[in-house]
Write a protein that holds these residues in place. Structure first.
Motif, short mmCIF file in Angstrom:
data_model
loop_
_atom_site.label_atom_id
_atom_site.label_comp_id
_atom_site.label_asym_id
_atom_site.label_seq_id
_atom_site.Cartn_x
_atom_site.Cartn_y
_atom_site.Cartn_z
N SER A 60 0.81 -1.22 0.00
CA SER A 60 0.00 0.00 0.00
C SER A 60 0.84 1.27 0.00
CB SER A 60 -0.96 0.02 1.19
OG SER A 60 -0.24 -0.08 2.40
N ARG A 61 2.07 1.17 0.47
CA ARG A 61 2.92 2.36 0.55
C ARG A 61 4.38 1.97 0.62
NH1 ARG A 61 2.39 6.93 5.25
NH2 ARG A 61 4.30 8.02 4.74
N ILE A 62 5.20 2.73 -0.09
CA ILE A 62 6.66 2.57 -0.01
C ILE A 62 7.23 3.95 0.28
CG2 ILE A 62 8.77 1.93 -1.22
CD1 ILE A 62 7.03 0.09 -2.98
N GLU A 63 8.04 4.03 1.32
CA GLU A 63 8.59 5.31 1.75
C GLU A 63 10.09 5.17 1.99
OE1 GLU A 63 8.36 8.02 5.80
OE2 GLU A 63 6.70 6.69 5.32
N ARG A 64 10.84 6.10 1.47
CA ARG A 64 12.28 6.12 1.74
C ARG A 64 12.50 6.69 3.13
NH1 ARG A 64 17.03 8.50 -2.13
NH2 ARG A 64 18.74 7.88 -0.75
N VAL A 65 13.14 5.92 4.00
CA VAL A 65 13.34 6.32 5.39
C VAL A 65 14.62 7.14 5.54
CG1 VAL A 65 13.69 5.44 7.73
CG2 VAL A 65 12.11 4.29 6.19
N ASN A 66 15.68 6.70 4.88
CA ASN A 66 16.95 7.43 4.89
C ASN A 66 17.72 7.06 3.63
OD1 ASN A 66 18.32 4.92 5.42
ND2 ASN A 66 17.91 5.18 7.60
N GLU A 67 19.00 7.33 3.58
CA GLU A 67 19.78 7.08 2.36
C GLU A 67 19.90 5.60 2.00
OE1 GLU A 67 23.55 9.06 2.51
OE2 GLU A 67 22.63 11.02 2.80
N VAL A 68 19.71 4.71 2.97
CA VAL A 68 19.94 3.29 2.69
C VAL A 68 18.75 2.39 3.03
CG1 VAL A 68 22.44 3.49 2.95
CG2 VAL A 68 21.03 2.94 4.95
N ALA A 69 17.62 2.96 3.41
CA ALA A 69 16.50 2.12 3.83
C ALA A 69 15.16 2.65 3.31
CB ALA A 69 16.45 2.04 5.36
N ILE A 70 14.25 1.70 3.08
CA ILE A 70 12.88 2.04 2.73
C ILE A 70 11.94 1.33 3.69
CG2 ILE A 70 13.37 2.44 0.28
CD1 ILE A 70 12.14 -0.34 -0.28
N LYS A 71 10.72 1.86 3.80
CA LYS A 71 9.68 1.22 4.60
C LYS A 71 8.56 0.83 3.65
CE LYS A 71 7.10 3.74 7.38
NZ LYS A 71 6.56 4.48 8.57
N ILE A 72 8.15 -0.44 3.72
CA ILE A 72 7.08 -0.96 2.87
C ILE A 72 5.92 -1.32 3.76
CG2 ILE A 72 6.44 -2.77 1.24
CD1 ILE A 72 9.43 -2.92 0.49
N GLU A 73 4.72 -0.84 3.41
CA GLU A 73 3.55 -1.08 4.23
C GLU A 73 2.49 -1.88 3.47
OE1 GLU A 73 2.00 2.58 5.76
OE2 GLU A 73 3.91 3.15 6.66
N ALA A 74 1.80 -2.72 4.21
CA ALA A 74 0.64 -3.47 3.73
C ALA A 74 -0.25 -3.70 4.94
CB ALA A 74 1.07 -4.81 3.12
N ALA A 75 -1.54 -3.87 4.69
CA ALA A 75 -2.48 -4.09 5.79
C ALA A 75 -3.11 -5.47 5.67
CB ALA A 75 -3.56 -3.02 5.77
#
Length: 120
Positions: A60-75
């Motif tokens: 549902s969502r992909i967000e870049r957290v910092n220079e080397v990490a992303i956060k992927i969300e699903a419900a």
């Protein structure tokens, strides 16, 4: 509260990552699946598919957290569950331009506290 291990990129996920680095592919995350199967940590990189899949959800969502990490969300919802289960493994899937949808990465639940109850 549920606690998950470090996300392990599978062998096929590593191939897709290499394609992206070489400029011959792109990573499009497609879904996350939950499983009640128990895997040893040394098995995760070798997995091509999950067994015991209980639920799937689109990313549902992909967000870049910092220079080397992303956060992927699903419900995940229990509205269609007739039987509860323990989420023991989560699999992240991606679309490989040559192979189609692949199991990109896997994480395991380590606390034993991630129970998805049946809807009632």
């Amino acid at each position: 509260m549920a606690e998950f291990s470090k996300l392990i990129i599978t062998g096929r996920g590593q191939v897709l990552l290499a394609k992206m680095i070489a400029g011959t592919g792109d990573i499009q995350f497609t879904k996350i699946a939950t499983s009640d199967a128990v895997y040893d940590p040394d098995q995760l990189e070798k997995l091509d598919e999950l067994t015991g899949i209980r639920q799937t959800s689109l990313v549902s969502r992909i967000e870049r957290v910092n220079e080397v990490a992303i956060k992927i969300e699903a419900a995940f919802h229990n509205t269609e569950l007739k039987e509860g289960y323990y989420m023991r493994t989560l699999g992240l899937y991606a679309d490989d331009p040559d192979e189609g949808e692949i199991l990109y990465a896997v994480t395991t639940e380590v606390s034993g506290k991630c129970y998805m109850p049946a809807y009632n």
